[in-house]
Design a protein around this motif. Structure first.
Motif, short mmCIF file in Angstrom:
data_model
loop_
_atom_site.label_atom_id
_atom_site.label_comp_id
_atom_site.label_asym_id
_atom_site.label_seq_id
_atom_site.Cartn_x
_atom_site.Cartn_y
_atom_site.Cartn_z
N TYR A 233 0.79 -1.23 0.00
CA TYR A 233 0.00 0.00 0.00
C TYR A 233 0.83 1.29 0.00
CZ TYR A 233 -3.60 -3.34 1.43
OH TYR A 233 -4.45 -4.41 1.50
N LEU A 234 2.06 1.24 0.55
CA LEU A 234 2.85 2.47 0.67
C LEU A 234 3.99 2.58 -0.32
CD1 LEU A 234 3.16 2.76 4.57
CD2 LEU A 234 1.60 4.00 3.06
N GLY A 235 4.42 1.45 -0.86
CA GLY A 235 5.56 1.48 -1.76
C GLY A 235 6.85 1.16 -1.03
N ILE A 236 7.89 0.91 -1.80
CA ILE A 236 9.16 0.46 -1.24
C ILE A 236 9.83 1.53 -0.39
CG2 ILE A 236 11.51 -0.28 -1.82
CD1 ILE A 236 10.40 -1.66 -4.27
N THR A 237 9.85 2.78 -0.87
CA THR A 237 10.58 3.84 -0.16
C THR A 237 10.01 4.10 1.22
OG1 THR A 237 11.11 4.90 -2.28
CG2 THR A 237 11.35 6.22 -0.28
N LYS A 238 8.70 4.34 1.32
CA LYS A 238 8.07 4.65 2.61
C LYS A 238 8.17 3.46 3.57
CE LYS A 238 4.75 8.03 0.84
NZ LYS A 238 3.30 8.36 0.67
N THR A 239 7.97 2.27 3.02
CA THR A 239 8.04 1.09 3.88
C THR A 239 9.45 0.87 4.41
OG1 THR A 239 6.28 0.06 2.59
CG2 THR A 239 7.60 -1.39 3.98
N THR A 240 10.45 1.08 3.58
CA THR A 240 11.84 0.93 4.01
C THR A 240 12.16 1.92 5.13
OG1 THR A 240 12.50 0.22 1.79
CG2 THR A 240 14.24 0.97 3.28
N ILE A 241 11.67 3.13 5.02
CA ILE A 241 11.89 4.14 6.07
C ILE A 241 11.26 3.70 7.38
CG2 ILE A 241 11.36 6.50 6.79
CD1 ILE A 241 11.57 7.32 3.85
N ILE A 242 10.03 3.18 7.29
CA ILE A 242 9.33 2.71 8.49
C ILE A 242 10.08 1.55 9.13
CG2 ILE A 242 7.22 1.63 9.35
CD1 ILE A 242 5.69 3.20 7.22
N LEU A 243 10.56 0.62 8.30
CA LEU A 243 11.30 -0.52 8.82
C LEU A 243 12.61 -0.09 9.49
CD1 LEU A 243 10.77 -3.16 5.98
CD2 LEU A 243 9.72 -3.12 8.24
N LEU A 244 13.26 0.92 8.93
CA LEU A 244 14.49 1.44 9.53
C LEU A 244 14.19 2.08 10.88
CD1 LEU A 244 16.32 2.99 6.44
CD2 LEU A 244 16.99 0.95 7.74
N LEU A 245 13.05 2.77 10.96
CA LEU A 245 12.64 3.37 12.24
C LEU A 245 12.37 2.29 13.28
CD1 LEU A 245 10.27 6.25 11.02
CD2 LEU A 245 12.56 6.48 12.02
N ILE A 246 11.75 1.19 12.83
CA ILE A 246 11.48 0.07 13.74
C ILE A 246 12.78 -0.54 14.24
CG2 ILE A 246 10.55 -2.27 13.87
CD1 ILE A 246 8.34 -1.39 11.98
#
Length: 424
Positions: A233-246
């Motif tokens: 739903y968010l795309g690779i870029t936004k999801t990667t940023i979220i995963l890095l924050l996690i």
């Protein structure tokens, strides 16, 4: 199962929702509400039975044998029967404890699963009940940790074992993460903020407990849940940023807790082959269990009787097993424990109740309720690799409470698609 006693069915679900919220405050409250729910369910079963005998045409009771609630109810009754038989054949402390811890909650859930019912309000309340349950369980544990000045203190919160405390918090957090990662909840700002706060506090409490398995399992589930829905739903870029924050969040939590030290000790003990370490003793027991399974593949050795065999083998073969590994009441692995005690056929059949929710959820994994079920099941089964949650009433009750509610909401959404879409 469909029946005309909707009020009784909804009462059961609301009692279980209350039990979920109260779990962290006091497990005894949840247990009492479960027993009360089972009583309401038993009365409902009796009323349905009377209808079956008095109504000759247009029978208002229908049982769908393909309904996952019916299937899980049947598996729980089967597992409870196996435990009753196996514990009756073994006169040990563990037999009595296993019978009390498993049979009663299993029968209670077997009774309530087919006859409960939910409505839109219950579905909405569940979204908030999970993070509230996390906080009511996590905050007392954190307070316990800071109240004790010993740096290696491993808090148990309101439960009597830190690994069970961590496992149960991980189950709740995983459920919340799966629900939060659903696209249908991304516009609910208040729910998002509250859930993230609860997950953060819960993860902090898990880490402070020093329980490595629960923390590792919640990290794995977080990546899977966020990655699966994020890339869709968010795309690779936004999801990667979220995963890095996690990653950053969990790194900070772990590094500033006793878990980091215990993880280091675990690696050091494993590399130095320390037999009496936490991991070393588990490996010792599993090695001995492997031999017992080979020697008794069908009948097993009996509930709680593995230590007698271990000690006898130690006398016959010097250095066979570290003496400390012969005093544990279980084998620190759900499946190994079951098949060692009961034999391979009955042991695997006993564990079917824990595996079935995952199998059911994987078939409908694109929906939010099955995704939450996958998260809960994965947490439970992963923690069962180094512990035995299936023989403890506390962890069993919480897992089945969440599974029970998820199955009810799944049935509600399939029966009333227009209402369920709004509830999402």
């Amino acid at each position: 199962m469909t029946h005309p006693f909707i009020s009784s069915g909804r009462l059961i679900s609301y009692l279980m929702l209350a039990g979920l919220v109260a779990y962290g405050l006091n497990y005894q409250i949840t247990k009492t509400l479960l027993h009360l729910s089972a009583l309401v369910a038993l009365i409902t079963w009796l009323r349905a039975g009377v209808l079956c005998f008095t109504k000759k045409n247009n029978l208002p009771v229908n049982i769908d044998l393909k309904d996952p609630r019916i299937i899980l109810s049947t598996l729980l009754l089967l597992s409870a029967s196996i435990v009753l038989v196996e514990t009756s054949l073994s006169d040990t402390f563990m037999s009595d404890r296993f019978r009390k811890d498993f049979v009663t909650p299993a029968i209670c859930f077997a009774l309530i699963l087919p006859v409960a019912a939910v409505d839109k309000r219950a579905f909405q309340l569940f979204h908030w009940a999970v993070p509230i349950a996390i906080l009511t369980m996590a905050i007392p544990g954190i307070i316990d940790q800071y109240h004790d000045s010993h740096p290696d203190h491993r808090t148990s919160g309101n439960l009597n074992l830190q690994i069970i405390y961590g496992t149960n918090l991980a189950i709740l957090a995983a459920s919340n993460i799966a629900i939060l990662s659903s696209k249908n909840n991304w516009e609910k700002l208040g729910f998002i903020v509250f859930s993230i706060f609860a997950i953060g506090i819960g993860s902090w409490a898990i880490s402070m407990s020093g329980s490595r398995g629960p923390l590792l399992s919640i990290i794995i589930v977080s990546f899977i849940a966020v990655g699966w829905n994020g890339y869709r739903y968010l795309g690779i870029t936004k999801t990667t940023i979220i995963l890095l924050l996690i990653v950053t969040l969990f790194s900070l939590i772990v590094y500033n807790s006793s878990t980091f030290k215990r993880v280091q000790q675990g690696f050091n003990n494993y590399s130095s082959d320390t037999r009496n370490s936490s991991l070393g003793l588990r490996l010792e027991m599993w090695k001995g269990a492997k031999d017992l399974i080979i020697e008794h593949p069908i009948s097993g050795v009996g509930v709680g009787q593995q230590n007698d065999h271990f000690k006898a083998r130690n006398q016959e073969e010097q250095g066979y097993m570290h003496p400390e590994a012969t005093d544990f009441i279980h084998l620190h692995n759900d499946v190994i424990n079951a098949i060692t005690w009961m034999g391979i056929p009955l042991g695997l059949l006993f564990m079917a109740f824990a595996v079935y929710p995952l199998i059911w959820a994987l078939k409908a994994r694109k929906e939010v309720v099955p995704q939450a079920m996958i998260a809960v099941s994965v947490i439970y089964l992963l923690n069962g690799l180094t512990n035995t949650p299936s023989i403890r009433a506390t962890s069993l009750t919480l897992m089945l409470s969440v599974v029970f509610l998820l199955l009810q909401f799944s049935a509600y959404r399939s029966e009333t698609p227009s209402s369920s879409s709004n509830a999402r």
